[in-house]
Enzyme design. Structure first.
Site, PDB file in Angstrom:
ATOM      1  N   ASP A 144       0.833  -1.201   0.000  1.00  0.00           N
ATOM      2  CA  ASP A 144       0.000   0.000   0.000  1.00  0.00           C
ATOM      3  C   ASP A 144       0.873   1.258   0.000  1.00  0.00           C
ATOM      4  O   ASP A 144       2.028   1.223   0.424  1.00  0.00           O
ATOM      5  CB  ASP A 144      -0.878   0.039   1.263  1.00  0.00           C
TER       6      ASP A 144
HETATM    7  N1  URA Z   1      -1.091  -6.136   3.859  1.00  0.00           N
HETATM    8  C1  URA Z   1      -1.622  -4.908   3.865  1.00  0.00           C
HETATM    9  O1  URA Z   1      -2.646  -4.673   4.472  1.00  0.00           O
HETATM   10  N2  URA Z   1      -0.981  -3.920   3.200  1.00  0.00           N
HETATM   11  C2  URA Z   1       0.178  -4.118   2.535  1.00  0.00           C
HETATM   12  O2  URA Z   1       0.725  -3.192   1.954  1.00  0.00           O
HETATM   13  C3  URA Z   1       0.730  -5.419   2.535  1.00  0.00           C
HETATM   14  C4  URA Z   1       0.062  -6.413   3.202  1.00  0.00           C
END
Ligand code: URA
Length: 236
Positions: A105
């Site tokens: 993310d």
């Molecule tokens: N899980 C998440 O919630 N976000 C990420 O970026 C990676 C794994």
């Protein structure tokens, strides 16, 4: 060269992962001998003229693999309509066209693989290899031991149970805690959704390692090219 399915050909040419190739094909971005192809079954070989967004594709001779310690604020796509900085902009000096394997993310930090090997993502998802992804999450509140066991055994997200995971409490403060989580699957925003499910939303998330491939020595925003020994560590 033997003929192969179009999505595999795109992956072998270093365009993207096989899964992403299916999206590009369906979206009409791929032509074979001048014709737009939107179905998946088509086989192609070296004698075919395959283009992606008008660019002629050739098979990659050598694959390259990189590990980046992604800072928050960088997006894991190759371009962004909103103009946010992309992870590939951090790998200055790399001439090969590489793309991120999977995603993190915008606000998540840590280990991110980039490569021109479109089959790596496929290999990492293979159930017999069980690639482990390790995360450290700062969560709100003080999760009870039972809630952590629930995360380990599986919680229902969008109608499907999560696969067994490992979860440890690293430390806790007055109104927050740090969890270490090891997952073998990689659904979108999975860690955040799992923690939110038990009532302890994630405040900060970092991927610390893939298998035994850790970020050791890589500062935030730094990257390095991986050797074959490093690559093997991903699958340990
Ligand atoms: N899980 C998440 O919630 N976000 C990420 O970026 C990676 C794994």
């Amino acid at each position: 060269m033997e003929k192969m399915r179009l999505q595999k050909f795109l992956a072998r040419c270093g365009v993207c992962s096989r899964r992403k190739a299916e999206e590009y094909i369906a979206a009409g971005q791929v032509k074979v001998d001048g014709q737009t192809v939107t179905e998946m079954g088509v086989s192609v070989g070296e004698e075919n003229h395959v283009t992606f967004n008008g660019r002629l594709l050739t098979l990659e001779e050598e694959f390259e693999y990189y590990l980046l310690n992604k800072p928050a604020g960088y997006i894991t796509t190759l371009s962004d309509p909103q103009g946010r900085p992309t992870v590939t902009s951090l790998l200055r000096g790399v001439k090969t066209r590489i793309f991120p394997v999977g995603r993190l993310d915008l606000d998540t930090e840590g280990a991110l693989l980039l490569t021109n090997d479109g089959n790596l993502a496929q290999r990492m998802q293979h159930p017999s290899l069980h690639t482990k992804k390790h995360y450290e999450a700062l969560v709100k509140g003080r999760p009870a031991a039972a809630a952590l066991r629930q995360l380990e055994q599986g919680v229902e997200l969008e109608g499907k149970l999560t696969a067994p995971a490992k979860v440890h409490l690293v430390k806790q403060g007055e109104n927050s805690a740090v969890l270490a989580l090891t997952l073998q699957e990689g659904r979108k925003r999975q860690v955040k959704k799992m923690c939110a499910h038990i009532g302890h939303p994630v405040l900060f998330l970092k991927r610390t390692a893939y298998g035994r491939l850790t970020l050791d020595g890589l500062k935030r925003g730094a990257w390095r090219r991986l050797s074959s020994v490093d690559l093997e560590k991903i699958f340990l």
